[in-house]
Design a protein around this motif. Structure first.
Motif, PDB file in Angstrom:
ATOM      1  N   SER A 202       3.636  -3.548   1.904  1.00  0.00           N
ATOM      2  CA  SER A 202       3.947  -2.251   1.122  1.00  0.00           C
ATOM      3  C   SER A 202       2.609  -1.429   1.047  1.00  0.00           C
ATOM      4  N   SER A 203       2.598  -0.131   0.989  1.00  0.00           N
ATOM      5  CA  SER A 203       1.579   0.839   0.889  1.00  0.00           C
ATOM      6  C   SER A 203       0.609   0.172  -0.183  1.00  0.00           C
ATOM      7  N   ASP A 204       1.324   0.152  -1.253  1.00  0.00           N
ATOM      8  CA  ASP A 204       0.558  -0.180  -2.500  1.00  0.00           C
ATOM      9  C   ASP A 204      -0.175  -1.561  -2.322  1.00  0.00           C
ATOM     10  N   HIS A 205       0.309  -2.653  -1.838  1.00  0.00           N
ATOM     11  CA  HIS A 205      -0.264  -3.798  -1.471  1.00  0.00           C
ATOM     12  C   HIS A 205      -1.481  -3.495  -0.489  1.00  0.00           C
ATOM     13  N   LEU A 206      -1.208  -2.809   0.509  1.00  0.00           N
ATOM     14  CA  LEU A 206      -1.966  -2.402   1.579  1.00  0.00           C
ATOM     15  C   LEU A 206      -3.369  -1.891   0.648  1.00  0.00           C
ATOM     16  N   GLU A 207      -3.050  -0.928  -0.035  1.00  0.00           N
ATOM     17  CA  GLU A 207      -4.171  -0.035  -0.481  1.00  0.00           C
ATOM     18  C   GLU A 207      -4.860  -1.119  -1.623  1.00  0.00           C
ATOM     19  N   ARG A 208      -4.259  -2.173  -2.333  1.00  0.00           N
ATOM     20  CA  ARG A 208      -5.150  -2.961  -3.259  1.00  0.00           C
ATOM     21  C   ARG A 208      -6.121  -3.779  -2.249  1.00  0.00           C
ATOM     22  N   THR A 209      -5.389  -4.280  -1.115  1.00  0.00           N
ATOM     23  CA  THR A 209      -6.204  -5.339  -0.389  1.00  0.00           C
ATOM     24  C   THR A 209      -7.368  -4.625   0.267  1.00  0.00           C
ATOM     25  N   LEU A 210      -7.026  -3.310   0.961  1.00  0.00           N
ATOM     26  CA  LEU A 210      -8.132  -2.565   1.560  1.00  0.00           C
ATOM     27  C   LEU A 210      -9.549  -2.417   0.555  1.00  0.00           C
ATOM     28  N   MET A 211      -9.179  -1.986  -0.554  1.00  0.00           N
ATOM     29  CA  MET A 211      -9.864  -1.739  -1.846  1.00  0.00           C
ATOM     30  C   MET A 211     -10.731  -3.020  -2.016  1.00  0.00           C
TER      31      MET A 211
END
Length: 163
Positions: free
Chosen positions: A8-17
């Motif tokens: 999901s875009s939210d999970h991707l964003e958290r992982t990247l951060m």
């Protein structure tokens, strides 16, 4: 490992951060960081050159290296280095070939690092307070004491110390 297309875009964003923060802190090698976040080197290669990750990484470097973050940064690096050294220190603590005095000092180091060594007496002892009322015309008498429990043989054996 995380498959890039199904995130999901939210999970991707958290992982990247999280990866950007860990890389900016520079406390562990890249392989350790990727393993900690359960991502493959191939996944990271895909995302590391995106404008979003580059922006996150630049911001995390700015935050980590900020002048008002020096104390927190030094403390975090010290704690990380200590954590990495703990398995070897723990093995030395239980190595009977090491001198007892060295093992006791190492044990004290563990206690101090855990915040157990320099506690005030009240933190590790029981307080007792007795108030005696001698009548209405006399002030009460209060007796206070701190009782420290004795060190038992079992406690000493738990740390391999003989008495």
């Amino acid at each position: 490992m995380l498959p890039a297309p199904d995130q999901s875009s939210d999970h991707l964003e958290r992982t990247l951060m999280a990866v950007a923060r860990d890389l900016a802190m520079d406390l562990n090698p890249l392989e350790t960081i990727l393993n900690a976040h359960q991502i493959t080197p191939e996944w990271f290669e895909i995302h590391r050159n995106t404008p979003r990750f580059k922006a996150m990484f630049a911001e995390q470097i700015r935050l980590w290296e900020a002048a008002d973050n020096v104390e927190a940064r030094v403390k975090m690096k010290f704690l990380t280095a200590t954590e990495m050294a703990m398995p070897q220190m723990f093995a030395s603590l239980h190595n009977e070939r090491e001198p007892l005095s060295a093992r006791v000092e190492l044990f004290k180091t563990f206690q101090k690092g855990a915040g157990l060594l320099d506690r005030p007496a009240e933190a590790s002892a029981e307080r007792v307070s007795i108030t005696i009322n001698l009548g209405a015309d006399r002030p009460p008498v209060t007796i206070e004491a701190t009782v420290t429990p004795p060190v038992t043989q079992d406690a000493l054996e738990a740390i391999d110390v003989e008495i």
